[in-house]
Motif scaffolding. Structure first.
Motif, short mmCIF file in Angstrom:
data_model
loop_
_atom_site.label_atom_id
_atom_site.label_comp_id
_atom_site.label_asym_id
_atom_site.label_seq_id
_atom_site.Cartn_x
_atom_site.Cartn_y
_atom_site.Cartn_z
N GLY A 32 0.41 2.13 -6.81
CA GLY A 32 0.08 0.90 -7.50
C GLY A 32 -1.07 0.95 -8.46
O GLY A 32 -1.87 0.03 -8.53
N VAL A 33 -1.18 2.02 -9.22
CA VAL A 33 -2.23 2.12 -10.22
C VAL A 33 -1.60 1.81 -11.57
O VAL A 33 -0.59 2.40 -11.95
CB VAL A 33 -2.86 3.53 -10.22
CG1 VAL A 33 -3.88 3.66 -11.33
CG2 VAL A 33 -3.49 3.82 -8.87
N TYR A 39 -0.69 -4.44 -8.89
CA TYR A 39 -1.19 -3.12 -9.26
C TYR A 39 -2.70 -3.17 -9.40
O TYR A 39 -3.27 -4.20 -9.71
CB TYR A 39 -0.53 -2.67 -10.57
CG TYR A 39 0.95 -2.48 -10.41
CD1 TYR A 39 1.46 -1.25 -10.03
CD2 TYR A 39 1.82 -3.54 -10.60
CE1 TYR A 39 2.83 -1.07 -9.86
CE2 TYR A 39 3.18 -3.37 -10.43
CZ TYR A 39 3.68 -2.14 -10.06
OH TYR A 39 5.02 -1.97 -9.88
N LEU A 40 -3.32 -2.03 -9.19
CA LEU A 40 -4.78 -1.95 -9.27
C LEU A 40 -5.20 -1.39 -10.62
O LEU A 40 -4.55 -0.49 -11.16
CB LEU A 40 -5.32 -1.08 -8.14
CG LEU A 40 -5.03 -1.59 -6.74
CD1 LEU A 40 -5.62 -0.65 -5.70
CD2 LEU A 40 -5.54 -3.00 -6.55
N ILE A 41 -6.27 -1.94 -11.16
CA ILE A 41 -6.75 -1.57 -12.49
C ILE A 41 -8.27 -1.44 -12.42
O ILE A 41 -8.94 -2.20 -11.74
CB ILE A 41 -6.30 -2.63 -13.51
CG1 ILE A 41 -6.60 -2.23 -14.94
CG2 ILE A 41 -6.88 -3.99 -13.19
CD1 ILE A 41 -5.94 -3.14 -15.98
N LEU A 42 -8.78 -0.45 -13.13
CA LEU A 42 -10.23 -0.27 -13.21
C LEU A 42 -10.84 -1.32 -14.14
O LEU A 42 -10.17 -1.83 -15.04
CB LEU A 42 -10.58 1.12 -13.73
CG LEU A 42 -10.26 2.28 -12.79
CD1 LEU A 42 -10.43 3.61 -13.51
CD2 LEU A 42 -11.13 2.23 -11.55
N LEU A 43 -12.10 -1.62 -13.94
CA LEU A 43 -12.79 -2.63 -14.75
C LEU A 43 -12.71 -2.30 -16.24
O LEU A 43 -12.46 -3.16 -17.07
CB LEU A 43 -14.25 -2.78 -14.30
CG LEU A 43 -15.07 -3.82 -15.02
CD1 LEU A 43 -14.46 -5.21 -14.89
CD2 LEU A 43 -16.49 -3.81 -14.49
N ILE A 101 2.90 -8.17 -15.54
CA ILE A 101 2.46 -7.37 -14.40
C ILE A 101 1.25 -8.08 -13.80
O ILE A 101 0.36 -8.52 -14.53
CB ILE A 101 2.04 -5.96 -14.84
CG1 ILE A 101 3.20 -5.21 -15.47
CG2 ILE A 101 1.47 -5.18 -13.66
CD1 ILE A 101 2.79 -3.90 -16.11
N THR A 102 1.22 -8.21 -12.49
CA THR A 102 0.05 -8.78 -11.81
C THR A 102 -0.82 -7.63 -11.33
O THR A 102 -0.32 -6.67 -10.74
CB THR A 102 0.47 -9.67 -10.64
OG1 THR A 102 1.31 -10.71 -11.13
CG2 THR A 102 -0.73 -10.28 -9.95
N CYS A 103 -2.12 -7.74 -11.60
CA CYS A 103 -3.01 -6.68 -11.14
C CYS A 103 -4.32 -7.26 -10.62
O CYS A 103 -4.63 -8.43 -10.82
CB CYS A 103 -3.25 -5.65 -12.23
SG CYS A 103 -3.65 -6.28 -13.84
N SER A 104 -5.03 -6.41 -9.90
CA SER A 104 -6.34 -6.74 -9.39
C SER A 104 -7.24 -5.55 -9.63
O SER A 104 -6.79 -4.50 -10.10
CB SER A 104 -6.27 -7.08 -7.89
OG SER A 104 -7.50 -7.63 -7.46
N LEU A 105 -8.51 -5.68 -9.33
CA LEU A 105 -9.48 -4.63 -9.62
C LEU A 105 -9.54 -3.57 -8.55
O LEU A 105 -9.54 -3.87 -7.35
CB LEU A 105 -10.87 -5.23 -9.81
CG LEU A 105 -11.08 -6.01 -11.09
CD1 LEU A 105 -12.44 -6.71 -11.06
CD2 LEU A 105 -11.00 -5.09 -12.28
#
Length: 105
Positions: free
Chosen positions: A96-97, A4-8, A47-51
């Motif tokens: 994926g947010v 999933y994507l995550i903001l800084l 949960i695995t996430c990236s930026l």
């Protein structure tokens, strides 16, 4: 596996809540690297996430692995990270947010 994507700003909140349990770097392509963060969710799972680049945009990538490693060390006090060099075995789902209620108590 889904990433999933995550903001800084959200990632900083997750770090402040001590919910990041692992940091890794994934090679996506030649000169294309992304950070991966395993985060404890509100249900006790992971949960695995990236930026994300910005709201509504895709994943943030780095061309220079050294700059990414420096950012993880300097901004998130990372002292050890995993390094994945094989082809990625995950997808970025369409929705994926990562929403705040998925990682906040």
């Amino acid at each position: 596996m889904r990433v999933y994507l995550i903001l800084l700003k959200q990632l900083e909140e997750v770090f402040n809540q001590n919910k990041v349990i692992r940091i890794a770097i994934q090679r996506m392509d030649k000169k294309k690297w992304i950070p991966l963060f395993d985060v404890k969710n509100s249900e006790g799972g992971v949960i695995t996430c990236s930026l994300r680049v910005q709201s509504g945009e895709g994943v943030r990538t780095w061309a220079d692995l050294r700059i990414l490693a420096d950012m993880l060390r300097d901004d998130f006090n990372a002292r050890e990270v995993g390094l994945f060099l094989d082809e990625p075995d995950f997808i970025f789902p369409d929705d994926g947010v990562l929403e705040k209620d998925e990682y906040s108590d």
